[in-house]
Write a protein that holds these residues in place. Sequence first.
Motif, PDB file in Angstrom:
ATOM      1  N   ILE A 233       0.861  -1.179   0.000  1.00 20.54           N
ATOM      2  CA  ILE A 233       0.000   0.000   0.000  1.00 20.54           C
ATOM      3  C   ILE A 233       0.898   1.230   0.000  1.00 20.54           C
ATOM      4  N   PHE A 234       0.660   2.149  -0.901  1.00 23.24           N
ATOM      5  CA  PHE A 234       1.510   3.346  -0.969  1.00 23.24           C
ATOM      6  C   PHE A 234       0.693   4.514  -1.510  1.00 23.24           C
ATOM      7  N   ALA A 235       1.153   5.715  -1.138  1.00 25.91           N
ATOM      8  CA  ALA A 235       0.504   6.916  -1.664  1.00 25.91           C
ATOM      9  C   ALA A 235       1.109   7.195  -3.042  1.00 25.91           C
ATOM     10  N   PRO A 236       0.292   7.511  -4.044  1.00 28.40           N
ATOM     11  CA  PRO A 236       0.854   7.805  -5.365  1.00 28.40           C
ATOM     12  C   PRO A 236       1.718   9.061  -5.307  1.00 28.40           C
ATOM     13  N   PRO A 237       2.762   9.169  -6.158  1.00 23.78           N
ATOM     14  CA  PRO A 237       3.607  10.366  -6.110  1.00 23.78           C
ATOM     15  C   PRO A 237       2.782  11.617  -6.385  1.00 23.78           C
ATOM     16  N   GLN A 238       3.159  12.707  -5.695  1.00 26.65           N
ATOM     17  CA  GLN A 238       2.398  13.953  -5.857  1.00 26.65           C
ATOM     18  C   GLN A 238       2.582  14.475  -7.276  1.00 26.65           C
ATOM     19  N   ARG A 239       1.504  14.991  -7.841  1.00 25.63           N
ATOM     20  CA  ARG A 239       1.618  15.568  -9.188  1.00 25.63           C
ATOM     21  C   ARG A 239       2.322  16.911  -9.098  1.00 25.63           C
ATOM     22  N   GLY A 240       3.127  17.225 -10.119  1.00 27.61           N
ATOM     23  CA  GLY A 240       3.828  18.514 -10.130  1.00 27.61           C
ATOM     24  C   GLY A 240       2.843  19.661 -10.256  1.00 27.61           C
ATOM     25  N   LYS A 241       3.343  20.869  -9.975  1.00 29.52           N
ATOM     26  CA  LYS A 241       2.470  22.052 -10.062  1.00 29.52           C
ATOM     27  C   LYS A 241       2.096  22.315 -11.516  1.00 29.52           C
ATOM     28  N   GLY A 242       0.901  22.762 -11.777  1.00 30.52           N
ATOM     29  CA  GLY A 242       0.492  23.116 -13.131  1.00 30.52           C
ATOM     30  C   GLY A 242       1.169  24.417 -13.568  1.00 30.52           C
ATOM     31  N   GLU A 243       1.247  24.648 -14.880  1.00 28.09           N
ATOM     32  CA  GLU A 243       1.870  25.878 -15.378  1.00 28.09           C
ATOM     33  C   GLU A 243       0.813  26.693 -16.107  1.00 28.09           C
ATOM     34  N   ILE A 244       0.767  27.970 -15.798  1.00 27.47           N
ATOM     35  CA  ILE A 244      -0.187  28.832 -16.509  1.00 27.47           C
ATOM     36  C   ILE A 244       0.605  29.617 -17.556  1.00 27.47           C
ATOM     37  N   ILE A 245       0.235  29.459 -18.817  1.00 26.40           N
ATOM     38  CA  ILE A 245       0.935  30.163 -19.894  1.00 26.40           C
ATOM     39  C   ILE A 245       0.323  31.561 -20.016  1.00 26.40           C
ATOM     40  N   PRO A 246       1.138  32.606 -19.844  1.00 30.52           N
ATOM     41  CA  PRO A 246       0.556  33.967 -19.902  1.00 30.52           C
ATOM     42  C   PRO A 246       0.111  34.335 -21.327  1.00 30.52           C
ATOM     43  N   GLY A 247      -0.885  35.206 -21.416  1.00 32.08           N
ATOM     44  CA  GLY A 247      -1.373  35.682 -22.714  1.00 32.08           C
ATOM     45  C   GLY A 247      -2.550  34.861 -23.189  1.00 32.08           C
TER      46      GLY A 247
END
Length: 272
Positions: A233-247
């Motif tokens: 039993i294990f916790a899944p790896p945390q997802r990386g932060k999302g990126e917001i593309i400006p414009g």
Amino acid sequence: MHVIVCVKQVPDTTEVRVDPETNTLIREGVPSIINPYDAHAVEAAVSLKEEYGGKVTVISMGPPQAEEVMRRSIAIGADEGILLSDRNFAGSDTLATSYILAKGIKRLAEREPVDLILCGKQAIDGDTAQVGPGIAVRLNIPQLTYVMKIESVDIENREIIVHRKLEDKRVRAACKLPVLLTVVKDINEIRYASLPNLIKSARYKPNIWSQKELELDIQQIGLKGSPTSVSKIFAPPQRGKGEIIPGGQDSPDEAAGLLVQKLLITKIIANK
Ligand SMILES: Cc1cc2nc3c(=O)[nH]c(=O)nc-3n(C[C@H](O)[C@H](O)[C@H](O)COP(=O)(O)OP(=O)(O)OC[C@H]3O[C@@H](n4cnc5c(N)ncnc54)[C@H](O)[C@@H]3O)c2cc1C
């Protein structure tokens, strides 16, 4: 109408900590509660009793301290509690748990016919959502899962109409009694316990039935009767932060262009 509700005692947390060596739950220091979905099932049963008359019996398989979930159920308005408890039940997986609970329900039904069985959608510790359907199969009765509303019960014609909450749709279904329902939280708001029920629950002692009384096949219970073994039993790896593309806020075309550029740069897509 006789309604049976299956209630499980669970640790008071959705973040279950598991011993990595034994793959069993770490219960020390974690208070226990009634499985939240099961409390909604008890509330639904009590509301049905108020509307159509009858009786609500709660049943649980667990250690002696699971008496506490019986008392909580009595406080909501259940009439009687049966605790299936025996050292031989320890280590039961969903197959063995549904066998033990189905045997308990059969014994209850011999005493007093059962019209409806309610379970929670799932337990917040084991999370398998298999026990309710498992009981229905063992009792050879129909099942309706993810019930969010009980529209009506026609006792004379022995029919129930419910609404099921699926991911992207709702289903209105009719079924003959007896049936097993598993319920979601949307089904109701749990009432505050009345003073008489609180007093009754504080003194309440459930009936306790053991392996012998239920005449259970020892090969089908506990670890011996449990083909499932949880290997890791294990916790899944945390997802990386999302990126917001400006414009591109004002123009969907510009936003799509910027997104395509990003996907090309990161080589997620290729320009042919
Ligand atoms: C992390 C973890 C993973 C596990 N994985 C598995 C697995 O993959 N397969 C497996 O077979 N077992 C598994 N188990 C064991 C499982 O917890 C037990 O079989 C448990 O008794 C019932 O399963 P559940 O908690 O998933 O219940 P669920 O099937 O999610 O419970 C649904 C409903 O059934 C009723 N119910 C369930 N248990 C009881 C009870 N003891 N008394 C009364 N009503 C009850 C309640 O109404 C509840 O809302 C796992 C346990 C842990 C801690």
